[in-house]
Design an enzyme around this catalytic site. Structure first.
Site, PDB file in Angstrom:
ATOM      1  N   CYS A   1       0.847  -1.195   0.000  1.00  0.00           N
ATOM      2  CA  CYS A   1       0.000   0.000   0.000  1.00  0.00           C
ATOM      3  C   CYS A   1       0.886   1.251   0.000  1.00  0.00           C
ATOM      4  O   CYS A   1       1.616   1.475  -0.952  1.00  0.00           O
ATOM      5  CB  CYS A   1      -0.984  -0.037   1.159  1.00  0.00           C
ATOM      6  SG  CYS A   1      -2.354   1.151   0.961  1.00  0.00           S
TER       7      CYS A   1
ATOM      8  N   GLU B   1      -2.223  -8.984   2.673  1.00  0.00           N
ATOM      9  CA  GLU B   1      -2.611  -9.616   3.939  1.00  0.00           C
ATOM     10  C   GLU B   1      -4.128  -9.647   4.127  1.00  0.00           C
ATOM     11  O   GLU B   1      -4.630 -10.360   4.989  1.00  0.00           O
ATOM     12  CB  GLU B   1      -1.933  -8.903   5.116  1.00  0.00           C
ATOM     13  CG  GLU B   1      -2.529  -7.573   5.517  1.00  0.00           C
ATOM     14  CD  GLU B   1      -2.070  -6.405   4.660  1.00  0.00           C
ATOM     15  OE1 GLU B   1      -2.378  -5.261   5.030  1.00  0.00           O
ATOM     16  OE2 GLU B   1      -1.404  -6.637   3.628  1.00  0.00           O
TER      17      GLU B   1
ATOM     18  N   HIS C   1      -3.659  -4.633  -0.428  1.00  0.00           N
ATOM     19  CA  HIS C   1      -3.193  -5.275   0.797  1.00  0.00           C
ATOM     20  C   HIS C   1      -3.197  -6.794   0.617  1.00  0.00           C
ATOM     21  O   HIS C   1      -4.250  -7.415   0.718  1.00  0.00           O
ATOM     22  CB  HIS C   1      -4.103  -4.903   1.971  1.00  0.00           C
ATOM     23  CG  HIS C   1      -3.966  -3.494   2.429  1.00  0.00           C
ATOM     24  ND1 HIS C   1      -3.058  -3.111   3.383  1.00  0.00           N
ATOM     25  CD2 HIS C   1      -4.623  -2.366   2.049  1.00  0.00           C
ATOM     26  CE1 HIS C   1      -3.154  -1.804   3.588  1.00  0.00           C
ATOM     27  NE2 HIS C   1      -4.097  -1.328   2.799  1.00  0.00           N
TER      28      HIS C   1
END
Length: 211
Positions: free
Chosen positions: A87, A193, A191
């Site tokens: 990001c 994750e 992102h």
């Protein structure tokens, strides 16, 4: 393998580290994932991950505020350690950011970070969106297919970048750079994750990447 997740006061550090550990386990890679702001630990890391949330200027200021941290990152990466920016961590790789004035970036990729146009759409772009890329064009994309989804949260994006450094785009009122790479340095605007199977695959590819 030691993976340093950089702690400079910005980013989903715990989420990123958990996702990296999960990706390593799934890929059969023995990896120790450590959240750290210690320049010595960063200098010895085999791989470096720089998460980021918020404004470009604040994140760069936070990175520079930790004594010795930025030089340690730059030295390790110059020495060949693979780097992944997430990001705003990806945005910091650019030449400059234009959020709250002009702030110099790390200068690892061409272009600048400017506010997205997104005509007729709400900012920030928040949620799932498709990735568009050439399958097989880069090791970080191995196992992915055009149209796989990733999770985005951002109002600023890379502009005026070099075409050869863009790995993938998404569409939000026009093409938006979603992934970049230059040498042993790579970044995702989304992102990983938070991107479930797609994100874990990219993180696993990063852990096994030999630029």
């Amino acid at each position: 393998m030691k993976v340093a997740v950089i702690d400079y006061g910005s980013g989903n550090l715990a989420s990123a580290s958990r996702a990296l550990a999960t990706a390593a386990e799934r890929a059969g890679i023995a990896a120790e994932v450590v959240i750290t702001a210690d320049p010595e630990m960063v200098a010895k890391a085999d791989r470096i991950v720089l998460p980021g949330q918020g404004a470009f200027a604040d994140c760069m200021g936070g990175l520079d505020a930790v004594d010795g941290l930025r030089p340690a990152i730059e030295s390790a990466v110059a020495g060949g350690a693979p780097f992944l920016g997430i990001c705003v961590g990806m945005q910091l790789m650019a030449e400059r950011g234009l959020e709250f004035g002009t702030t110099p970036g790390l200068g690892w990729i061409g272009g600048e970070i400017s506010r997205m146009a997104a005509p007729g759409l709400r900012l920030p772009q928040m949620g799932w969106n498709e990735l568009d890329f050439e399958p097989g064009s880069h090791p970080l994309l191995d196992g992915l297919e055009r149209g796989d989804h990733a999770y985005f949260v951002h109002s600023f994006a890379l502009a005026e970048g070099a075409a050869e450094e863009c790995l993938a785009t998404t569409d939000y009122g026009g093409p938006v750079v979603a992934m970049v790479a230059s040498g042993n340095r790579a970044g995702t605007q989304f992102h990983p994750e938070k991107s479930q199977a797609t994100g874990l695959r990219i993180l696993g590819n990063f852990l096994g990447w030999s630029p």
